[in-house]
Design a protein around this motif. Structure first.
Motif, short mmCIF file in Angstrom:
data_model
loop_
_atom_site.label_atom_id
_atom_site.label_comp_id
_atom_site.label_asym_id
_atom_site.label_seq_id
_atom_site.Cartn_x
_atom_site.Cartn_y
_atom_site.Cartn_z
N LYS A 218 -60.66 80.42 -59.59
CA LYS A 218 -59.46 81.21 -59.33
C LYS A 218 -58.63 80.40 -58.34
CE LYS A 218 -58.08 85.84 -57.83
NZ LYS A 218 -58.62 87.14 -57.37
N VAL A 219 -57.37 80.20 -58.67
CA VAL A 219 -56.51 79.35 -57.85
C VAL A 219 -55.22 80.08 -57.51
CG1 VAL A 219 -55.45 78.18 -59.82
CG2 VAL A 219 -55.54 77.02 -57.65
N GLU A 220 -54.76 79.87 -56.29
CA GLU A 220 -53.43 80.32 -55.88
C GLU A 220 -52.57 79.08 -55.76
OE1 GLU A 220 -53.81 82.43 -52.18
OE2 GLU A 220 -54.61 84.22 -53.15
N ALA A 221 -51.36 79.16 -56.28
CA ALA A 221 -50.45 78.01 -56.25
C ALA A 221 -49.02 78.52 -56.30
CB ALA A 221 -50.75 77.07 -57.41
N GLN A 222 -48.11 77.59 -56.20
CA GLN A 222 -46.70 77.89 -56.35
C GLN A 222 -46.17 77.16 -57.58
OE1 GLN A 222 -46.28 76.69 -52.08
NE2 GLN A 222 -44.56 78.13 -52.14
N ASP A 223 -45.11 77.73 -58.17
CA ASP A 223 -44.47 77.05 -59.28
C ASP A 223 -43.33 76.17 -58.74
OD1 ASP A 223 -42.25 78.71 -58.80
OD2 ASP A 223 -42.67 80.02 -60.50
N ARG A 224 -42.60 75.54 -59.63
CA ARG A 224 -41.54 74.60 -59.20
C ARG A 224 -40.43 75.26 -58.41
NH1 ARG A 224 -38.74 71.52 -63.80
NH2 ARG A 224 -40.86 71.08 -64.39
N ASN A 225 -40.34 76.59 -58.46
CA ASN A 225 -39.33 77.32 -57.68
C ASN A 225 -39.85 77.82 -56.35
OD1 ASN A 225 -37.43 77.09 -59.84
ND2 ASN A 225 -38.55 78.71 -60.89
N GLY A 226 -41.14 77.59 -56.10
CA GLY A 226 -41.74 78.04 -54.85
C GLY A 226 -42.38 79.41 -54.95
N ASP A 227 -42.32 80.04 -56.13
CA ASP A 227 -42.92 81.37 -56.30
C ASP A 227 -44.44 81.25 -56.37
OD1 ASP A 227 -40.39 82.59 -56.40
OD2 ASP A 227 -40.22 82.19 -58.56
N LEU A 228 -45.11 82.12 -55.62
CA LEU A 228 -46.57 82.12 -55.57
C LEU A 228 -47.14 82.81 -56.79
CD1 LEU A 228 -48.74 81.19 -53.52
CD2 LEU A 228 -48.74 83.52 -52.63
N THR B 94 -42.83 71.29 -49.32
CA THR B 94 -42.01 72.25 -48.58
C THR B 94 -40.61 72.37 -49.17
OG1 THR B 94 -41.39 70.54 -47.00
CG2 THR B 94 -43.28 71.93 -46.41
N GLN B 95 -40.22 71.41 -49.98
CA GLN B 95 -38.89 71.45 -50.60
C GLN B 95 -39.02 71.64 -52.10
OE1 GLN B 95 -36.73 67.87 -49.14
NE2 GLN B 95 -35.31 69.44 -48.39
N PHE B 96 -38.51 72.76 -52.57
CA PHE B 96 -38.54 73.07 -53.99
C PHE B 96 -37.12 72.87 -54.51
CE2 PHE B 96 -42.07 75.08 -51.99
CZ PHE B 96 -43.09 74.99 -52.91
N ASP B 97 -36.88 71.64 -54.99
CA ASP B 97 -35.52 71.25 -55.36
C ASP B 97 -35.52 70.48 -56.67
OD1 ASP B 97 -36.59 68.79 -54.61
OD2 ASP B 97 -35.41 68.62 -52.77
N ASN B 98 -34.36 69.92 -57.01
CA ASN B 98 -34.24 69.15 -58.25
C ASN B 98 -35.12 67.91 -58.26
OD1 ASN B 98 -32.45 70.97 -59.35
ND2 ASN B 98 -30.63 69.86 -58.65
N ASN B 99 -35.35 67.31 -57.08
CA ASN B 99 -36.23 66.13 -57.02
C ASN B 99 -37.65 66.50 -57.42
OD1 ASN B 99 -34.18 64.40 -56.17
ND2 ASN B 99 -34.57 64.81 -54.01
N LEU B 100 -38.14 67.64 -56.94
CA LEU B 100 -39.47 68.10 -57.32
C LEU B 100 -39.52 68.40 -58.82
CD1 LEU B 100 -42.36 68.97 -56.64
CD2 LEU B 100 -41.45 71.26 -56.14
N ALA B 101 -38.52 69.10 -59.31
CA ALA B 101 -38.48 69.43 -60.74
C ALA B 101 -38.50 68.16 -61.60
CB ALA B 101 -37.25 70.27 -61.06
N ASP C 199 -41.40 66.97 -64.27
CA ASP C 199 -41.07 66.61 -65.66
C ASP C 199 -41.57 65.20 -65.99
OD1 ASP C 199 -39.84 69.09 -65.96
OD2 ASP C 199 -37.80 68.28 -65.71
N ASP C 200 -41.34 64.27 -65.07
CA ASP C 200 -41.77 62.88 -65.29
C ASP C 200 -43.31 62.78 -65.31
OD1 ASP C 200 -39.09 62.19 -65.34
OD2 ASP C 200 -39.10 61.30 -63.33
N MET C 201 -43.96 63.54 -64.45
CA MET C 201 -45.43 63.55 -64.45
C MET C 201 -45.96 64.05 -65.78
SD MET C 201 -46.19 64.92 -60.57
CE MET C 201 -47.87 65.43 -60.94
N TYR C 202 -45.35 65.12 -66.30
CA TYR C 202 -45.79 65.66 -67.58
C TYR C 202 -45.63 64.62 -68.69
CZ TYR C 202 -46.13 68.33 -71.85
OH TYR C 202 -46.49 68.75 -73.10
N GLU C 203 -44.46 63.99 -68.74
CA GLU C 203 -44.21 62.98 -69.77
C GLU C 203 -45.20 61.83 -69.65
OE1 GLU C 203 -40.66 60.02 -71.33
OE2 GLU C 203 -40.13 61.73 -70.06
N THR C 204 -45.49 61.41 -68.43
CA THR C 204 -46.44 60.32 -68.18
C THR C 204 -47.84 60.71 -68.63
OG1 THR C 204 -45.08 59.54 -66.34
CG2 THR C 204 -47.40 58.81 -66.39
N MET C 205 -48.24 61.95 -68.31
CA MET C 205 -49.56 62.46 -68.68
C MET C 205 -49.71 62.46 -70.21
SD MET C 205 -51.05 66.29 -68.02
CE MET C 205 -50.03 67.03 -69.30
#
Length: 167
Positions: free
Chosen positions: A108-118, A22-29, A33-39
């Motif tokens: 087919k998937v519906e999702a939001q990006d890191r800014n909350g845009d669908l 529900t919060q699209f903020d710097n913590n989520l971003a 980023d950390d998840m990507y690096e870990t992956m």
């Protein structure tokens, strides 16, 4: 960015449906980023937040030949094909476990990006498999529940070696 510790099965967090973001903020971003690096550091093509001990509906995958990065926040699968394919899967939370898993070849998937845009995305074959695997994680469904045949790492390496010899 930071490398995160990957949660291993049988951790309880992996078996629970993750909470909606529900919060699209710097913590989520930062988490994404950390998840990507870990992956990438762990040779994965997808990772879900519960795998790094965060019970939220967020995942990161690499898609296509260019391995484009896609962030899936609050994803919902809205369509799948009736056609399925069985292929070998692995999972960062299950070291050295590999197995045949049957999945639809289209999603087919519906999702939001890191800014909350669908946004909406369609994927086929391997990309559809990766997305479904990660969405399963967010719903507390683990791939070992879907395995029809298991393989050892040695068997996997042997299969790939045989394929390379045939080329």
């Amino acid at each position: 960015m930071a490398l995160l510790e990957i949660v291993k099965n049988p951790a309880e967090i992996l078996k629970k449906k993750a909470a909606e973001v529900t919060q699209f903020d710097n913590n989520l971003a930062q988490l994404l980023d950390d998840m990507y690096e870990t992956m990438v550091e762990n040779d994965g093509v997808g990772i879900a937040a519960p795998q790094v001990n965060k019970s939220i509906q967020a995942a990161v995958v690499e898609l296509g030949e260019e391995r484009d990065v896609l962030e899936l926040i609050n994803p919902v699968i809205v369509a799948i094909s009736e056609d399925t394919e069985t292929d070998i899967e692995g999972c960062l939370s299950f070291p050295d476990v590999y197995g045949d898993v049957e999945r639809p070849v289209y999603v087919k998937v519906e999702a939001q990006d890191r800014n909350g845009d669908l946004y909406e995305l369609e994927a086929h074959d391997y990309d559809a498999r990766v997305i479904q695997h990660e969405v399963d994680h967010l719903n507390g469904i683990l791939f070992d529940q879907k395995i029809t045949k298991t393989y050892t790492l040695e068997e996997i390496e042997e299969m790939y070696a045989d394929e390379e010899e045939e080329e």
